[in-house]
Design an enzyme around this catalytic site. Structure first.
Site, PDB file in Angstrom:
ATOM      1  N   ASP A  63       0.869  -1.187   0.000  1.00 33.60           N
ATOM      2  CA  ASP A  63       0.000   0.000   0.000  1.00 33.60           C
ATOM      3  C   ASP A  63       0.900   1.229   0.000  1.00 33.60           C
ATOM      4  O   ASP A  63       2.117   1.128   0.215  1.00 33.60           O
ATOM      5  CB  ASP A  63      -0.890  -0.007   1.257  1.00 33.60           C
ATOM      6  CG  ASP A  63      -1.792   1.221   1.341  1.00 33.60           C
ATOM      7  OD1 ASP A  63      -2.434   1.567   0.341  1.00 33.60           O
ATOM      8  OD2 ASP A  63      -1.837   1.857   2.416  1.00 33.60           O
ATOM      9  N   SER A  64       0.295   2.393  -0.162  1.00 31.67           N
ATOM     10  CA  SER A  64       1.063   3.641  -0.101  1.00 31.67           C
ATOM     11  C   SER A  64       1.552   3.922   1.323  1.00 31.67           C
ATOM     12  O   SER A  64       2.432   4.758   1.506  1.00 31.67           O
ATOM     13  CB  SER A  64       0.187   4.803  -0.546  1.00 31.67           C
ATOM     14  OG  SER A  64      -0.853   4.998   0.392  1.00 31.67           O
ATOM     15  N   CYS A 113      -4.520  -1.649  -1.752  1.00 28.18           N
ATOM     16  CA  CYS A 113      -4.652  -0.215  -2.025  1.00 28.18           C
ATOM     17  C   CYS A 113      -5.643  -0.046  -3.174  1.00 28.18           C
ATOM     18  O   CYS A 113      -5.434  -0.598  -4.259  1.00 28.18           O
ATOM     19  CB  CYS A 113      -3.280   0.334  -2.420  1.00 28.18           C
ATOM     20  SG  CYS A 113      -3.304   2.062  -2.904  1.00 28.18           S
ATOM     21  N   GLU A 151      -2.495   9.035   8.376  1.00 27.07           N
ATOM     22  CA  GLU A 151      -1.046   8.759   8.429  1.00 27.07           C
ATOM     23  C   GLU A 151      -0.382   9.564   9.552  1.00 27.07           C
ATOM     24  O   GLU A 151       0.605   9.135  10.138  1.00 27.07           O
ATOM     25  CB  GLU A 151      -0.378   9.082   7.080  1.00 27.07           C
ATOM     26  CG  GLU A 151      -0.702   8.092   5.960  1.00 27.07           C
ATOM     27  CD  GLU A 151       0.055   6.759   6.049  1.00 27.07           C
ATOM     28  OE1 GLU A 151       1.117   6.690   6.695  1.00 27.07           O
ATOM     29  OE2 GLU A 151      -0.439   5.762   5.468  1.00 27.07           O
ATOM     30  N   CYS A 169     -11.011   3.011   0.218  1.00 23.89           N
ATOM     31  CA  CYS A 169      -9.580   3.285   0.448  1.00 23.89           C
ATOM     32  C   CYS A 169      -9.221   2.476   1.688  1.00 23.89           C
ATOM     33  O   CYS A 169      -9.975   2.491   2.673  1.00 23.89           O
ATOM     34  CB  CYS A 169      -9.363   4.781   0.690  1.00 23.89           C
ATOM     35  SG  CYS A 169      -7.708   5.165   1.308  1.00 23.89           S
ATOM     36  N   HIS A 206      -7.225   2.893   3.948  1.00 22.25           N
ATOM     37  CA  HIS A 206      -7.031   3.649   5.197  1.00 22.25           C
ATOM     38  C   HIS A 206      -8.355   3.842   5.953  1.00 22.25           C
ATOM     39  O   HIS A 206      -8.357   4.019   7.168  1.00 22.25           O
ATOM     40  CB  HIS A 206      -6.458   5.042   4.903  1.00 22.25           C
ATOM     41  CG  HIS A 206      -4.999   5.065   4.574  1.00 22.25           C
ATOM     42  ND1 HIS A 206      -4.485   4.578   3.400  1.00 22.25           N
ATOM     43  CD2 HIS A 206      -3.932   5.552   5.277  1.00 22.25           C
ATOM     44  CE1 HIS A 206      -3.169   4.760   3.378  1.00 22.25           C
ATOM     45  NE2 HIS A 206      -2.809   5.349   4.507  1.00 22.25           N
TER      46      HIS A 206
HETATM   47  N1  DGL Z   1      -4.752   3.228   1.011  1.00 19.99           N
HETATM   48  C1  DGL Z   1      -4.788   3.618  -0.333  1.00 19.99           C
HETATM   49  C2  DGL Z   1      -6.056   3.320  -1.059  1.00 19.99           C
HETATM   50  O1  DGL Z   1      -6.685   2.352  -0.744  1.00 19.99           O
HETATM   51  C3  DGL Z   1      -3.994   4.797  -0.778  1.00 19.99           C
HETATM   52  C4  DGL Z   1      -4.293   6.107  -0.165  1.00 19.99           C
HETATM   53  C5  DGL Z   1      -3.334   7.178  -0.653  1.00 19.99           C
HETATM   54  O2  DGL Z   1      -2.123   6.962  -0.587  1.00 19.99           O
HETATM   55  O3  DGL Z   1      -3.806   8.223  -1.113  1.00 19.99           O
HETATM   56  O4  DGL Z   1      -6.440   3.997  -1.978  1.00 19.99           O
END
Ligand code: DGL
Length: 271
Positions: free
Chosen positions: A10-11, A73, A154, A187, A189
């Protein structure tokens, strides 16, 4: 049987919400996670940048001998899954959008009004609406980008007054105007703010794609007879920047299972 590890990325720390489900359902699999915490967020960057970053991370994971790559992600899954599968034709690449779209299509009726929130890249791709309509065309889907959530999460503000205000800033009108009754957390997150969303909108039904992706991982392992017999070594979590929040979250989700956390800057060295 296949004892090679599964690569997950993931990011940043969002993909750990998928890891959490994988640890529960696939306890014998060894996981190698990469969180690109130094370059997060991906969701507001150019598509070419996201594609370059995800190719670089996948090269790193394949170099570690993974048997499968799980794209934990939505942003990367929405625009890079096909490219990554082409880059590594011999390794199953599992994205998060299809299992989530199937969940929506199979659990909603034409009466439901489904909202999808995600990053700008995910929402601009229109992939959720498209994938849901490929299965059923009678469900109303409304998609909205909510880019402020990832930086706040984050930075450790998942449970905070600032987050509550941000949730209301985005969702009050979106839910009211579109009469949304089901919300997809598009997302990885966002499950980390699920409790706050539920507290603020108690009647909303939530669909969490981080829970759905595990069933696809399971099916592919079963189909290809690639399950590990038993876990032989610890999970490894790499981050391109070892933030306190990332380390704390790993310690929380891995309590009781063996794990190692390592710094890895792919810009310096991909070996
Ligand atoms: N967690 C990620 C997603 O599902 C990436 C969020 C990001 O880095 O902007 O899209």
């Amino acid at each position: 049987m296949d004892k090679r590890p599964i690569g997950v990325f993931d990011s940043g720390l969002g993909g750990l919400t998928c890891v959490n489900c994988m640890l529960d359902e696939l306890p014998d699999e060894k996981l190698i996670y990469f969180g690109d915490t130094a370059r997060t967020p991906y969701g507001s960057k150019a598509e070419s940048t996201v594609k370059n970053f995800s190719a670089q991370i996948s090269d790193f994971l394949v170099g570690r001998g993974v048997k499968m790559i799980v794209i934990a992600c939505n942003t990367v899954s929405s625009i890079c899954a096909a490219d990554l599968q082409e880059r590594f034709p011999e390794i199953p690449i599992v994205g998060i959008i299809e299992p989530a779209a199937r969940k929506v299509a199979h659990s909603c009726s034409s009466e439901n009004r489904v909202g999808v929130i995600g990053t700008k890249v995910t929402i601009n791709s229109g992939i959720y609406g498209r994938k849901i309509r490929e299965i059923r065309d009678d469900i109303s889907v409304f998609e909205m980008a909510t880019p402020a959530f990832v930086p706040l999460i984050e930075e450790g503000f998942a449970q905070s007054d600032i987050m509550d205000l941000t949730i209301q800033y985005y969702l009050d009108d979106f839910i009211l105007e579109n009469r949304i009754d089901t919300l997809v957390l598009g997302c990885t997150h966002y499950p980390l703010i699920r409790d706050s969303i539920t507290r603020l909108y108690p009647n909303l039904r939530i669909i969490n794609p981080s829970e759905e992706i595990v069933s696809d991982v399971n099916s592919i392992l079963s189909e290809k007879e690639m399950f590990a017999e038993k876990k032989e070594s610890e999970n490894i979590f790499y981050a391109s920047d070892l933030s306190e929040n990332f380390v704390n979250m790993i310690n929380a989700i891995c309590a009781g299972s063996r794990s190692k956390i390592e710094f890895k800057n792919l810009d310096i060295d991909t070996k």
